[in-house]
Design an enzyme around this catalytic site. Sequence first.
Site, PDB file in Angstrom:
ATOM      1  N   ARG A  70       0.650  -1.307   0.103  1.00 10.71           N
ATOM      2  CA  ARG A  70       0.056  -0.215   0.066  1.00 10.71           C
ATOM      3  C   ARG A  70       0.831   1.271  -0.031  1.00 10.71           C
ATOM      4  O   ARG A  70       1.959   1.112   0.487  1.00 10.71           O
ATOM      5  CB  ARG A  70      -1.056   0.048   1.344  1.00 10.71           C
ATOM      6  CG  ARG A  70      -1.805  -0.887   1.189  1.00 10.71           C
ATOM      7  CD  ARG A  70      -3.031  -0.822   2.458  1.00 10.71           C
ATOM      8  NE  ARG A  70      -2.379  -1.371   3.921  1.00 10.71           N
ATOM      9  CZ  ARG A  70      -1.606  -0.443   4.319  1.00 10.71           C
ATOM     10  NH1 ARG A  70      -1.782   0.861   4.415  1.00 10.71           N
ATOM     11  NH2 ARG A  70      -1.172  -1.019   5.423  1.00 10.71           N
ATOM     12  N   TYR A 198      -1.790  -3.544  -6.967  1.00  9.50           N
ATOM     13  CA  TYR A 198      -1.159  -4.446  -5.658  1.00  9.50           C
ATOM     14  C   TYR A 198      -2.238  -4.334  -4.611  1.00  9.50           C
ATOM     15  O   TYR A 198      -2.801  -3.290  -4.255  1.00  9.50           O
ATOM     16  CB  TYR A 198       0.056  -4.085  -5.101  1.00  9.50           C
ATOM     17  CG  TYR A 198       0.757  -4.885  -4.308  1.00  9.50           C
ATOM     18  CD1 TYR A 198       1.066  -6.318  -4.743  1.00  9.50           C
ATOM     19  CD2 TYR A 198       0.490  -5.271  -2.799  1.00  9.50           C
ATOM     20  CE1 TYR A 198       1.709  -7.433  -3.756  1.00  9.50           C
ATOM     21  CE2 TYR A 198       0.749  -6.036  -2.099  1.00  9.50           C
ATOM     22  CZ  TYR A 198       1.304  -7.355  -2.457  1.00  9.50           C
ATOM     23  OH  TYR A 198       1.652  -8.262  -1.633  1.00  9.50           O
ATOM     24  N   LYS A 207      -9.702  -2.729   1.509  1.00 12.79           N
ATOM     25  CA  LYS A 207      -9.608  -1.583   2.243  1.00 12.79           C
ATOM     26  C   LYS A 207     -10.406  -0.162   1.966  1.00 12.79           C
ATOM     27  O   LYS A 207     -10.686   0.436   2.566  1.00 12.79           O
ATOM     28  CB  LYS A 207      -7.997  -1.327   2.353  1.00 12.79           C
ATOM     29  CG  LYS A 207      -6.941  -2.179   3.282  1.00 12.79           C
ATOM     30  CD  LYS A 207      -7.746  -2.550   4.458  1.00 12.79           C
ATOM     31  CE  LYS A 207      -7.251  -3.739   5.358  1.00 12.79           C
ATOM     32  NZ  LYS A 207      -5.983  -4.292   5.384  1.00 12.79           N
ATOM     33  N   HIS A 227     -10.698  -2.360  11.428  1.00 12.64           N
ATOM     34  CA  HIS A 227      -9.712  -3.315  10.732  1.00 12.64           C
ATOM     35  C   HIS A 227      -9.597  -4.558  11.823  1.00 12.64           C
ATOM     36  O   HIS A 227      -8.478  -4.478  12.594  1.00 12.64           O
ATOM     37  CB  HIS A 227      -8.186  -2.504  10.604  1.00 12.64           C
ATOM     38  CG  HIS A 227      -7.191  -2.913   9.912  1.00 12.64           C
ATOM     39  ND1 HIS A 227      -5.841  -2.594  10.034  1.00 12.64           N
ATOM     40  CD2 HIS A 227      -7.220  -4.279   8.986  1.00 12.64           C
ATOM     41  CE1 HIS A 227      -5.227  -3.476   9.225  1.00 12.64           C
ATOM     42  NE2 HIS A 227      -5.849  -4.254   8.957  1.00 12.64           N
ATOM     43  N   SER A 249      -1.367  -3.668  10.225  1.00 13.08           N
ATOM     44  CA  SER A 249      -0.912  -4.440   9.089  1.00 13.08           C
ATOM     45  C   SER A 249       0.234  -5.371   9.463  1.00 13.08           C
ATOM     46  O   SER A 249       0.984  -4.629  10.202  1.00 13.08           O
ATOM     47  CB  SER A 249      -0.918  -3.612   8.093  1.00 13.08           C
ATOM     48  OG  SER A 249      -2.068  -3.030   7.672  1.00 13.08           O
ATOM     49  N   CYS A 251       0.789  -7.571  11.888  1.00 12.63           N
ATOM     50  CA  CYS A 251       0.749  -7.555  13.263  1.00 12.63           C
ATOM     51  C   CYS A 251       0.070  -8.606  14.044  1.00 12.63           C
ATOM     52  O   CYS A 251      -0.221  -8.986  15.342  1.00 12.63           O
ATOM     53  CB  CYS A 251       0.470  -6.107  14.148  1.00 12.63           C
ATOM     54  SG  CYS A 251       1.708  -4.946  13.769  1.00 12.63           S
ATOM     55  N   ASP A 276      -9.309  -9.935   8.771  1.00 16.60           N
ATOM     56  CA  ASP A 276      -8.931  -8.780   8.722  1.00 16.60           C
ATOM     57  C   ASP A 276     -10.024  -7.361   8.968  1.00 16.60           C
ATOM     58  O   ASP A 276      -9.498  -6.372   9.312  1.00 16.60           O
ATOM     59  CB  ASP A 276      -8.513  -8.232   7.169  1.00 16.60           C
ATOM     60  CG  ASP A 276      -7.398  -7.275   6.748  1.00 16.60           C
ATOM     61  OD1 ASP A 276      -6.490  -7.028   7.595  1.00 16.60           O
ATOM     62  OD2 ASP A 276      -7.761  -6.562   5.935  1.00 16.60           O
ATOM     63  N   ARG A 369       2.257 -12.177  -0.465  1.00 16.95           N
ATOM     64  CA  ARG A 369       0.738 -12.329   0.254  1.00 16.95           C
ATOM     65  C   ARG A 369       0.362 -13.611  -0.656  1.00 16.95           C
ATOM     66  O   ARG A 369       0.692 -13.957  -1.814  1.00 16.95           O
ATOM     67  CB  ARG A 369       0.082 -11.409   0.008  1.00 16.95           C
ATOM     68  CG  ARG A 369       0.522 -10.057   0.723  1.00 16.95           C
ATOM     69  CD  ARG A 369      -0.758  -9.399   1.383  1.00 16.95           C
ATOM     70  NE  ARG A 369      -0.208  -8.360   2.485  1.00 16.95           N
ATOM     71  CZ  ARG A 369      -0.698  -8.370   3.606  1.00 16.95           C
ATOM     72  NH1 ARG A 369      -1.866  -8.812   4.133  1.00 16.95           N
ATOM     73  NH2 ARG A 369      -0.112  -7.228   4.385  1.00 16.95           N
TER      74      ARG A 369
HETATM   75  P1  GTP Z   1      -2.295  -7.837   7.603  1.00 10.67           P
HETATM   76  O1  GTP Z   1      -2.942  -8.905   6.435  1.00 10.67           O
HETATM   77  O2  GTP Z   1      -1.293  -6.576   6.900  1.00 10.67           O
HETATM   78  O3  GTP Z   1      -3.543  -6.858   8.266  1.00 10.67           O
HETATM   79  O4  GTP Z   1      -1.430  -8.450   8.546  1.00 10.67           O
HETATM   80  P2  GTP Z   1      -2.203  -9.439  10.028  1.00 10.67           P
HETATM   81  O5  GTP Z   1      -2.437  -8.439  11.021  1.00 10.67           O
HETATM   82  O6  GTP Z   1      -3.077 -10.358   9.396  1.00 10.67           O
HETATM   83  O7  GTP Z   1      -0.775 -10.017  10.398  1.00 10.67           O
HETATM   84  P3  GTP Z   1      -0.435 -11.707  10.221  1.00 10.67           P
HETATM   85  O8  GTP Z   1      -1.269 -12.519  10.964  1.00 10.67           O
HETATM   86  O9  GTP Z   1      -0.333 -11.893   8.770  1.00 10.67           O
HETATM   87  O10 GTP Z   1       0.913 -11.643  10.870  1.00 10.67           O
HETATM   88  C1  GTP Z   1       2.248 -10.891  10.301  1.00 10.67           C
HETATM   89  C2  GTP Z   1       3.518 -11.451  10.605  1.00 10.67           C
HETATM   90  O11 GTP Z   1       3.513 -11.480  12.162  1.00 10.67           O
HETATM   91  C3  GTP Z   1       3.822 -12.734  10.343  1.00 10.67           C
HETATM   92  O12 GTP Z   1       4.920 -12.828   9.846  1.00 10.67           O
HETATM   93  C4  GTP Z   1       3.387 -13.566  11.441  1.00 10.67           C
HETATM   94  O13 GTP Z   1       4.503 -14.851  11.613  1.00 10.67           O
HETATM   95  C5  GTP Z   1       4.030 -12.737  12.586  1.00 10.67           C
HETATM   96  N1  GTP Z   1       3.105 -12.899  13.668  1.00 10.67           N
HETATM   97  C6  GTP Z   1       1.606 -13.233  13.780  1.00 10.67           C
HETATM   98  N2  GTP Z   1       1.491 -13.786  15.196  1.00 10.67           N
HETATM   99  C7  GTP Z   1       2.632 -13.554  16.102  1.00 10.67           C
HETATM  100  C8  GTP Z   1       2.823 -13.932  17.555  1.00 10.67           C
HETATM  101  O14 GTP Z   1       1.981 -13.964  18.198  1.00 10.67           O
HETATM  102  N3  GTP Z   1       4.162 -13.614  17.842  1.00 10.67           N
HETATM  103  C9  GTP Z   1       5.242 -13.264  16.859  1.00 10.67           C
HETATM  104  N4  GTP Z   1       6.389 -13.314  17.344  1.00 10.67           N
HETATM  105  N5  GTP Z   1       4.798 -13.039  15.455  1.00 10.67           N
HETATM  106  C10 GTP Z   1       3.767 -13.106  15.171  1.00 10.67           C
HETATM  107  C1  SPV Z   2      -3.163  -4.682   5.508  1.00 12.66           C
HETATM  108  O1  SPV Z   2      -2.032  -3.885   4.685  1.00 12.66           O
HETATM  109  O2  SPV Z   2      -3.624  -4.134   6.475  1.00 12.66           O
HETATM  110  C2  SPV Z   2      -3.418  -5.628   4.486  1.00 12.66           C
HETATM  111  C3  SPV Z   2      -3.108  -5.826   2.981  1.00 12.66           C
HETATM  112  O3  SPV Z   2      -4.408  -6.053   5.013  1.00 12.66           O
HETATM  113  S1  SPV Z   2      -3.779  -4.851   1.971  1.00 12.66           S
HETATM  114  O4  SPV Z   2      -4.850  -5.515   1.313  1.00 12.66           O
HETATM  115  O5  SPV Z   2      -2.693  -4.534   0.849  1.00 12.66           O
HETATM  116  O6  SPV Z   2      -4.279  -3.599   2.442  1.00 12.66           O
HETATM  117 MN    MN Z   3      -5.080  -5.761   7.116  1.00  6.05          MN
END
Ligand code: GTP
Ligand code: SPV
Ligand code: MN
Length: 589
Positions: A70, A198, A207, A227, A249, A251, A276, A369
């Site tokens: 983004r 993207y 979003k 979110h 994002s 996290c 999400d 992704r």
């Molecule tokens: P968006 O799709 O961008 O909104 O991200 P998201 O909030 O869904 O994050 P996601 O669950 O994909 O995790 C992002 C990164 O954080 C990945 O590399 C995970 O492996 C890492 N991660 C997720 N949960 C944990 C956790 O409990 N501990 C640690 N250390 N890392 C984590």
């Molecule tokens: C985020 O960045 O929080 C996502 C990926 O879930 S995107 O769809 O690119 O916003």
């Molecule tokens: Mn997201």
Amino acid sequence: MTTTNQALKSWVDEVAALTTPDNIQWCTGSQEEYDALIQLMLGDGTMQELNQDKWPGCYYHRSDKGDVARVEHLTFICTKTKEEAGPNNNWEAPEVMKEKLTGLFSGCMKGRTMYVVPYCMGPVKSPYSKVGIEITDSPYVAANMRIMTRMGTQALEKLGDSTDFVRGLHSIGELDPDRRFICHFPDSREIWSFGSGYGGNALLGKKCHALRIASAQARDEDWMAEHMLILGLENPQGEVRYVTAAFPSACGKTNLAMLIPPAHYKGWKAWCVGDDIAWMRYAEDGRLYAINPEAGFFGVAPGTSEKTNKNALESLKKNSIFTNTAVTSEGEPWWEGMTKTPPAKATDWKGNEWTPDKNDGVAAHPNSRFTAPAGQCPVASPKMEDPQGVPIDAIIFGGRRAKTAPLVFEAFNWEHGVYVGAMAASETTAAATGAVGVVRRDPMAMKPFCGYNFGDYFAHWLKMGKKSDKAPKIFHVNWFRQDDDGKFIWPGFGDNMRVLEWILKRCADETDAVETPIGNVPAPHTIDLEGVDIDEQTVERLLGVEPEAWTEELAGQKEFLETYGDKMPKEMWDQYEKLKERLSAVSTS
Ligand code: GTP
Ligand code: SPV
Ligand code: MN
């Protein structure tokens, strides 16, 4: 043409006149249509077939090297006044932005096919779902939209002859970062996105619609577009309770949304409703209900493994699209953290040959992704399709904080909870372009996604809390606390269940907490740590609230509140003053 909707027809005609495509294709959402889109992209090289024996129905796309996340600095909220958009957004006057974009869109689809993509955000039968139409010149976008939304005829049928749909206009343009704009017009419920192919820049249902436009609409109609993941937790007695969680994002939302409880939690089960976005509103029983507007996962690939998130891996084994991961010599997708041993040979996200000993960078882009159908998740909740959604017990805020924020704390009440959410901060990630690892305020994980002034947004949150005496309880978590060597001190992932259990127990008044200036933290030994290799000292550090660190944090909070001038609700300042008092009471005692 497959619709009698005059408003839609004339808008499509208008856009065609502006963008001058060679063909117009109305998407029905059928399998044949999807297959044809894939064939088309295999033909022109924008898509690559993965090993069909091991990854049936899976394909690979490498996006432009300068178009991998983004772009917040190129994202605009175009309201009548700058104040409506607020200091949290880039702003331009609607007519000025439209004139500029009209120039860019003019003739931009010459030689291309224009896809008309009707989609429904939320279960088609839900009264809370919303229809949008995305017009795009990208077959990649059309294919992804079929996974991410309820796309095609079903959405058109839901729309009928109504004029109530979000108009999303998208062109990849020339993928030139200097001619790239992601623009929102909340008043007319329009999105104009140019120059990126993207993720959140281009899949407009996600979003742009479900958060930026929807948040503004929710403010007007007394609901919430957030979110947030939506997760159900079933106890051994078979009772399921639901929580939502807002983390910025990359996290941990997707991971928490489909977590596998540790072995010690016999009889417990987690159900994924969404990973999400959550749309929430009160029902007649006074409880807040959430639906997931999406139908797929657009998940971060790196770090996803059998060990960290087996359910995500199961979800993406078939019928999925991989973007900017690496591809092994066996034609399999691969990314850092997927397997213990990296493949001997791969092609990296830039298309270059990659071997593990090659030390000039990662094989998969950090924001690479997968796009996978949500229904393929082994723990997909049957409630994913429930038109009413699920009742929420707790709302959880969080972020990525190496220091300061403890593993978990509970807000004293809704108003304090809104303050806690509003003050959430997190280290930036690769999900957006720009520096990574810098702590910034990300209220409710909505900094990049709130379609209006944060001052008004907090006021809306405060109002939502007053609407019912059964509003969810609010918590804050941090899975990312580090030791002095920069190592995470909490095991995270499945073990986050232990924190969720404490949260559910607090909601049912079944466990104890200790009051601190920032909120209630778990009383000693109330978080079940059986089976976790962690010493007492680390636990103390995890749950610790250091008044000095928080006093420092206060200064940043004040600065943030001031930025919003008169728009910042008085209640937020009251909360600030109370926190300040509580902190000074402990540091002088
Ligand atoms: P968006 O799709 O961008 O909104 O991200 P998201 O909030 O869904 O994050 P996601 O669950 O994909 O995790 C992002 C990164 O954080 C990945 O590399 C995970 O492996 C890492 N991660 C997720 N949960 C944990 C956790 O409990 N501990 C640690 N250390 N890392 C984590
Ligand atoms: C985020 O960045 O929080 C996502 C990926 O879930 S995107 O769809 O690119 O916003
Ligand atoms: Mn997201």
